[in-house]
Design an enzyme around this catalytic site. Structure first.
Site, mmCIF file in Angstrom:
data_model
loop_
_atom_site.group_PDB
_atom_site.id
_atom_site.type_symbol
_atom_site.label_atom_id
_atom_site.label_comp_id
_atom_site.label_asym_id
_atom_site.label_seq_id
_atom_site.Cartn_x
_atom_site.Cartn_y
_atom_site.Cartn_z
ATOM 1 N N LYS A 196 0.842 -1.104 0.024
ATOM 2 C CA LYS A 196 0.235 0.219 0.042
ATOM 3 C C LYS A 196 0.912 1.116 0.004
ATOM 4 O O LYS A 196 1.674 1.505 0.898
ATOM 5 C CB LYS A 196 -1.071 0.102 1.211
ATOM 6 N N LYS A 248 -2.184 -1.642 -3.907
ATOM 7 C CA LYS A 248 -2.856 -0.514 -3.745
ATOM 8 C C LYS A 248 -2.125 0.891 -3.677
ATOM 9 O O LYS A 248 -1.231 0.988 -2.819
ATOM 10 C CB LYS A 248 -3.871 -0.455 -2.376
#
Length: 323
Positions: A196, A248
């Site tokens: 992320k 992400k």
């Protein structure tokens, strides 16, 4: 005679193009993120995400049922509480909005879909960070892990099938796995947000969850310039017991999605995040791009990069098109 090779022959008709298509995009590969707001009496539009709302408990149930009927593979739930504090108490409160909404959807949908929960504190803290802070104001990794373990148990009790630890704390997957197993929740899976990034594309999401963040998350989310680091994070999460891993954002990190798909022994998810969604919606609203074609091209590109599943705010709508 030139040319000897004519690849265009396989593009001549829609049937031929369909026959030789290399990348599939099916409803079951799409996961719909949903926001539910405590105390909401009607859905609240999110200005920076046209078409997306903070749901009431009732409208959440309706939207979830419609998405499942459309064939989406799963639902990822985010809660927006009325009150926040330094340790995110509402995240572990059995009567907190996220846990109540999980129980609602599990009662309605049972095992007909995969019900997922965001296992992170940022929506629930009054400082907006993904963990608890130490005396200096820095995020305390190990103290945060204790909160994640409690949050995981609350979400498992509420009916989640998969938990999504997204805070990028070191050791979060292992701590959650042990907590679940010790409590007898051995069948609850973990979809780890392993890679992320500290991205500028999260802006609209922060409106969606009414984030209280000041400052940034650079000390725990990844540097956008790093790719090898993502593979190390994935390796560590798998070793700690992750059942699936996530990259992400998606679009600006398709190379990382590809590398993850090649290296990971478990399924790989990618999150087509709020800023990516809003860019397409904004361009389509101005007539600069064809909306449906652009959405499907974006989702296909993420699948082509190697994602087994995609979290996207277009999941239900795209599923209807694909079906």
């Amino acid at each position: 005679m030139f040319p000897e090779h004519r690849p265009r022959r396989l593009r001549t008709t829609p049937a031929l193009r369909r026959l030789v298509s290399e990348t599939t995009l099916r409803p079951r590969q799409l996961i719909l993120p949903l926001f539910v707001a405590e105390g909401a009496s009607q859905p609240r539009p999110i200005a920076s995400m046209p078409g997306v709302v903070q749901h009431t408990r009732d409208t959440l149930r309706k939207a979830a049922a419609e998405a499942v009927e459309a064939g989406v593979g799963g639902l990822m739930l985010f809660g927006v509480p009325e009150t926040r504090d330094a340790v995110g108490s509402a995240a572990t409160d059995p009567d907190g909005i996220l846990n109540v909404a999980l129980r609602d959807l599990r009662a309605d949908l049972g095992d007909s879909t995969v019900l997922m929960a965001d296992t992170c504190l940022d929506e629930f803290t009054d400082h907006g960070h993904c963990g608890v802070l130490d005396a200096s104001g820095a995020v305390d990794n190990d103290a945060t892990l204790e909160r994640y373990a409690d949050m995981a148990l609350a979400q498992a009790e509420a009916g989640a099938h998969l938990l999504g630890p997204s805070g990028m704390m070191d050791g979060q997957v292992g701590v959650i796995r042990r907590a679940l197993d010790d409590a007898g929740y051995t069948d609850i899976g973990i979809l780890a947000y392993s890679a992320k990034y500290a991205s500028a594309f999260y802006g609209p999401f922060r409106e969606a969850v009414d984030s209280q963040l000041s400052g940034d998350r650079n000390t725990y989310q990844q540097d956008p310039g790093n790719a090898r680091e993502a593979l190390r994070e994935i390796e560590l999460d798998v070793a700690e017991g992750a059942d699936a891993v996530m990259v992400k954002p998606a679009l600006a990190y398709l190379d990382v999605v590809r590398a993850a798909a090649e290296a990971s022994p478990v399924p790989v998810a990618a999150y087509n995040i709020s800023g990516e969604y809003s860019m397409v919606e904004g361009a389509a609203a101005h007539g600069w791009v064809e909306r449906e074609r652009t959405i499907l091209e974006v989702l296909t590109s993420i699948r082509r990069a190697g994602a087994d599943m995609i979290l996207t705010y277009w999941a239900a709508e795209a599923a209807a098109w694909l079906d």
